[in-house]
Design a protein around this motif. Structure first.
Motif, PDB file in Angstrom:
ATOM      1  N   GLY A  53      -8.236  -1.094   8.875  1.00 30.71           N
ATOM      2  CA  GLY A  53      -7.091  -1.107   9.781  1.00 30.71           C
ATOM      3  C   GLY A  53      -6.156  -2.266   9.476  1.00 30.71           C
ATOM      4  N   LYS A  54      -6.727  -3.433   9.203  1.00 32.11           N
ATOM      5  CA  LYS A  54      -5.911  -4.602   8.867  1.00 32.11           C
ATOM      6  C   LYS A  54      -5.144  -4.369   7.569  1.00 32.11           C
ATOM      7  CE  LYS A  54      -8.329  -8.395  11.168  1.00 32.11           C
ATOM      8  NZ  LYS A  54      -8.913  -9.734  10.993  1.00 32.11           N
ATOM      9  N   ARG A  55      -5.822  -3.810   6.573  1.00 32.03           N
ATOM     10  CA  ARG A  55      -5.181  -3.587   5.278  1.00 32.03           C
ATOM     11  C   ARG A  55      -4.023  -2.602   5.414  1.00 32.03           C
ATOM     12  NH1 ARG A  55      -9.929  -2.576   0.948  1.00 32.03           N
ATOM     13  NH2 ARG A  55      -8.228  -2.829  -0.521  1.00 32.03           N
ATOM     14  N   ILE A  56      -4.257  -1.537   6.163  1.00 31.85           N
ATOM     15  CA  ILE A  56      -3.216  -0.526   6.347  1.00 31.85           C
ATOM     16  C   ILE A  56      -2.042  -1.109   7.129  1.00 31.85           C
ATOM     17  CG2 ILE A  56      -2.669   1.673   7.476  1.00 31.85           C
ATOM     18  CD1 ILE A  56      -5.526   2.584   6.734  1.00 31.85           C
ATOM     19  N   ALA A  57      -2.358  -1.895   8.163  1.00 32.34           N
ATOM     20  CA  ALA A  57      -1.292  -2.492   8.976  1.00 32.34           C
ATOM     21  C   ALA A  57      -0.379  -3.358   8.123  1.00 32.34           C
ATOM     22  CB  ALA A  57      -1.898  -3.300  10.115  1.00 32.34           C
ATOM     23  N   HIS A  58      -0.967  -4.178   7.245  1.00 33.15           N
ATOM     24  CA  HIS A  58      -0.151  -5.039   6.387  1.00 33.15           C
ATOM     25  C   HIS A  58       0.676  -4.213   5.420  1.00 33.15           C
ATOM     26  CE1 HIS A  58      -1.387  -9.283   7.159  1.00 33.15           C
ATOM     27  NE2 HIS A  58      -2.309  -8.642   7.861  1.00 33.15           N
ATOM     28  N   ASN A  59       0.120  -3.118   4.925  1.00 30.97           N
ATOM     29  CA  ASN A  59       0.859  -2.252   4.010  1.00 30.97           C
ATOM     30  C   ASN A  59       1.994  -1.532   4.730  1.00 30.97           C
ATOM     31  OD1 ASN A  59       0.856   0.761   2.484  1.00 30.97           O
ATOM     32  ND2 ASN A  59       0.881  -1.029   1.159  1.00 30.97           N
ATOM     33  N   ILE A  60       1.774  -1.182   5.998  1.00 30.48           N
ATOM     34  CA  ILE A  60       2.815  -0.520   6.787  1.00 30.48           C
ATOM     35  C   ILE A  60       3.996  -1.461   7.020  1.00 30.48           C
ATOM     36  CG2 ILE A  60       3.349   0.335   9.120  1.00 30.48           C
ATOM     37  CD1 ILE A  60       0.539   1.558   9.154  1.00 30.48           C
ATOM     38  N   ILE A  61       3.688  -2.752   7.224  1.00 27.17           N
ATOM     39  CA  ILE A  61       4.738  -3.737   7.490  1.00 27.17           C
ATOM     40  C   ILE A  61       5.745  -3.792   6.345  1.00 27.17           C
ATOM     41  CG2 ILE A  61       5.180  -6.218   7.710  1.00 27.17           C
ATOM     42  CD1 ILE A  61       2.512  -6.389   9.251  1.00 27.17           C
ATOM     43  N   SER A  62       5.258  -3.729   5.114  1.00 32.07           N
ATOM     44  CA  SER A  62       6.149  -3.807   3.954  1.00 32.07           C
ATOM     45  C   SER A  62       5.507  -3.133   2.755  1.00 32.07           C
ATOM     46  CB  SER A  62       6.455  -5.271   3.614  1.00 32.07           C
ATOM     47  OG  SER A  62       7.139  -5.369   2.378  1.00 32.07           O
ATOM     48  N   ASN A  63       6.326  -2.386   2.009  1.00 31.35           N
ATOM     49  CA  ASN A  63       5.836  -1.758   0.774  1.00 31.35           C
ATOM     50  C   ASN A  63       5.506  -2.803  -0.282  1.00 31.35           C
ATOM     51  OD1 ASN A  63       6.068   0.861   1.740  1.00 31.35           O
ATOM     52  ND2 ASN A  63       8.192   1.070   1.049  1.00 31.35           N
ATOM     53  N   ASN A  64       6.001  -4.025  -0.088  1.00 36.76           N
ATOM     54  CA  ASN A  64       5.730  -5.091  -1.051  1.00 36.76           C
ATOM     55  C   ASN A  64       4.337  -5.693  -0.864  1.00 36.76           C
ATOM     56  OD1 ASN A  64       8.175  -4.867  -2.340  1.00 36.76           O
ATOM     57  ND2 ASN A  64       9.189  -6.446  -1.136  1.00 36.76           N
ATOM     58  N   ILE A  65       3.699  -5.437   0.291  1.00 38.87           N
ATOM     59  CA  ILE A  65       2.334  -5.910   0.514  1.00 38.87           C
ATOM     60  C   ILE A  65       1.391  -4.833  -0.003  1.00 38.87           C
ATOM     61  CG2 ILE A  65       0.650  -6.695   2.215  1.00 38.87           C
ATOM     62  CD1 ILE A  65       3.004  -7.494   4.020  1.00 38.87           C
TER      63      ILE A  65
ATOM     64  N   SER B 187       0.828 -15.111   7.165  1.00 34.98           N
ATOM     65  CA  SER B 187       1.772 -14.396   8.014  1.00 34.98           C
ATOM     66  C   SER B 187       3.178 -14.987   7.879  1.00 34.98           C
ATOM     67  CB  SER B 187       1.305 -14.459   9.471  1.00 34.98           C
ATOM     68  OG  SER B 187       2.229 -13.808  10.317  1.00 34.98           O
ATOM     69  N   ARG B 188       3.289 -16.316   7.869  1.00 33.17           N
ATOM     70  CA  ARG B 188       4.601 -16.966   7.708  1.00 33.17           C
ATOM     71  C   ARG B 188       5.175 -16.679   6.324  1.00 33.17           C
ATOM     72  NH1 ARG B 188       5.398 -22.150   7.502  1.00 33.17           N
ATOM     73  NH2 ARG B 188       3.257 -22.718   6.905  1.00 33.17           N
ATOM     74  N   PHE B 189       4.316 -16.720   5.311  1.00 31.15           N
ATOM     75  CA  PHE B 189       4.736 -16.428   3.939  1.00 31.15           C
ATOM     76  C   PHE B 189       5.280 -14.999   3.838  1.00 31.15           C
ATOM     77  CE2 PHE B 189       3.007 -14.308   0.058  1.00 31.15           C
ATOM     78  CZ  PHE B 189       3.913 -14.809  -0.858  1.00 31.15           C
ATOM     79  N   GLU B 190       4.543 -14.032   4.426  1.00 32.89           N
ATOM     80  CA  GLU B 190       4.988 -12.637   4.373  1.00 32.89           C
ATOM     81  C   GLU B 190       6.318 -12.455   5.092  1.00 32.89           C
ATOM     82  OE1 GLU B 190       0.584 -10.443   4.194  1.00 32.89           O
ATOM     83  OE2 GLU B 190       1.715 -10.466   6.067  1.00 32.89           O
ATOM     84  N   LYS B 191       6.455 -13.031   6.258  1.00 38.55           N
ATOM     85  CA  LYS B 191       7.673 -12.851   7.060  1.00 38.55           C
ATOM     86  C   LYS B 191       8.908 -13.451   6.365  1.00 38.55           C
ATOM     87  CE  LYS B 191       5.384 -12.688  11.561  1.00 38.55           C
ATOM     88  NZ  LYS B 191       5.068 -13.440  12.809  1.00 38.55           N
ATOM     89  N   ASN B 192       8.701 -14.568   5.667  1.00 41.69           N
ATOM     90  CA  ASN B 192       9.844 -15.264   5.074  1.00 41.69           C
ATOM     91  C   ASN B 192      10.183 -14.832   3.646  1.00 41.69           C
ATOM     92  OD1 ASN B 192      10.849 -17.637   6.944  1.00 41.69           O
ATOM     93  ND2 ASN B 192       8.622 -17.560   7.171  1.00 41.69           N
ATOM     94  N   LEU B 193       9.173 -14.428   2.876  1.00 38.69           N
ATOM     95  CA  LEU B 193       9.431 -14.124   1.473  1.00 38.69           C
ATOM     96  C   LEU B 193       9.152 -12.685   1.045  1.00 38.69           C
ATOM     97  CD1 LEU B 193       8.214 -17.257  -0.549  1.00 38.69           C
ATOM     98  CD2 LEU B 193      10.555 -16.567   0.000  1.00 38.69           C
ATOM     99  N   VAL B 194       8.233 -12.018   1.762  1.00 31.68           N
ATOM    100  CA  VAL B 194       7.786 -10.706   1.284  1.00 31.68           C
ATOM    101  C   VAL B 194       8.496  -9.560   1.994  1.00 31.68           C
ATOM    102  CG1 VAL B 194       5.792  -9.209   0.962  1.00 31.68           C
ATOM    103  CG2 VAL B 194       5.522 -11.694   0.765  1.00 31.68           C
ATOM    104  N   ILE B 195       8.568  -9.642   3.305  1.00 34.03           N
ATOM    105  CA  ILE B 195       9.191  -8.560   4.086  1.00 34.03           C
ATOM    106  C   ILE B 195      10.704  -8.647   3.925  1.00 34.03           C
ATOM    107  CG2 ILE B 195       9.475  -7.564   6.377  1.00 34.03           C
ATOM    108  CD1 ILE B 195       6.759  -8.831   7.099  1.00 34.03           C
ATOM    109  N   GLU B 196      11.279  -7.555   3.425  1.00 29.69           N
ATOM    110  CA  GLU B 196      12.708  -7.558   3.182  1.00 29.69           C
ATOM    111  C   GLU B 196      13.469  -7.044   4.400  1.00 29.69           C
ATOM    112  OE1 GLU B 196      13.158  -5.350  -0.404  1.00 29.69           O
ATOM    113  OE2 GLU B 196      12.268  -6.918  -1.659  1.00 29.69           O
ATOM    114  N   ASP B 197      14.646  -7.604   4.618  1.00 30.12           N
ATOM    115  CA  ASP B 197      15.457  -7.244   5.778  1.00 30.12           C
ATOM    116  C   ASP B 197      15.994  -5.816   5.651  1.00 30.12           C
ATOM    117  OD1 ASP B 197      15.037  -9.784   6.728  1.00 30.12           O
ATOM    118  OD2 ASP B 197      16.820 -10.580   5.702  1.00 30.12           O
TER     119      ASP B 197
END
Length: 221
Positions: free
Chosen positions: A125-137, A211-221
């Motif tokens: 569930g955790k792995r899928i959730a992170h993948n759902i947040i961004s295709n870059n994860i 989480s901070r790293f993903e929000k600032n550098l990985v997840i695209e606007d």
């Protein structure tokens, strides 16, 4: 070195482990009290036996003491899972991995001698959730209660920059342990190397830092 494994319980989790170990050429004994499940896996596993894993005499008769690693994948019957683990511990099995249903179940398993406790549904569930947040994860693996490792694709905010430019350790408290470029993996990335599109960074750190790293550098606007 080829090792012997036993999988007790042939639900979705236990069945998947049996298939993967068998595909890797390992000797696998599978045990379940459901004849239909045993029939399903008798041509996949090295040995498939109908037995009650909570019966110590039955396990001894099957030669379980000669197995290197036993995986207890019993489904919803927590009592059977605990009793089976106690028996395996008493028999001196070298390594015991047990599927836990919840945190309370995990605490008991740790106290009675399980070497490794897994939560396949929660972890997936955790792995899928992170993948759902961004295709870059691309992947997410929990290392402990508060540390994880994540694979992320270099997105717009990283492409064209070096590790020095991004300064991920100073800014986010995470460490880039490797960079994958196609089929190649660089386990000692140079700080001056410029990241290009399709590079994959393998990053380790605490969950809050990741989480901070993903929000600032990985997840695209």
């Amino acid at each position: 070195m080829k090792r012997d494994y036993a999988v007790i319980g042939l639900g979705r989790f236990g069945g998947s482990i049996c298939r993967e170990l068998s595909m890797e050429g390992m000797e696998v004994l599978v045990i379940d009290n459901d004849e239909d499940k045993i029939n399903e896996y008798k041509n996949i596993a090295s040995h498939a036996v109908i037995a009650d894993a909570t019966d110590e005499a039955s396990l001894k008769e099957l030669g379980i003491k000669n197995i290197d690693h036993v995986i207890v994948a019993i489904g919803d019957n927590i009592q059977a899972s605990i009793l089976t683990t106690v028996i395996l511990t008493d028999l001196g099995i070298k390594k015991i991995t047990v599927k836990a249903q919840n945190d309370y179940h995990e605490k008991i398993l740790n106290k009675i001698g399980a070497d490794n406790v897994v939560h396949p549904e929660r972890d997936m569930g955790k792995r899928i959730a992170h993948n759902i947040i961004s295709n870059n994860i691309l992947d997410y693996l929990e290392l402990s209660d508060d540390h994880s490792i994540v694979e992320v694709k270099a997105g717009e905010k990283m492409v064209g920059k070096t590790l020095i430019d991004l300064d991920i350790r100073a800014n986010y408290g995470c460490n880039v342990v490797a960079i994958k470029q196609g089929k190649d993996i660089n386990v000692s990335p140079a700080a001056e190397d410029v990241l290009v599109e399709e590079d994959v960074l393998i990053v380790i750190g605490s969950d809050k830092d990741i989480s901070r790293f993903e929000k600032n550098l990985v997840i695209e606007d």
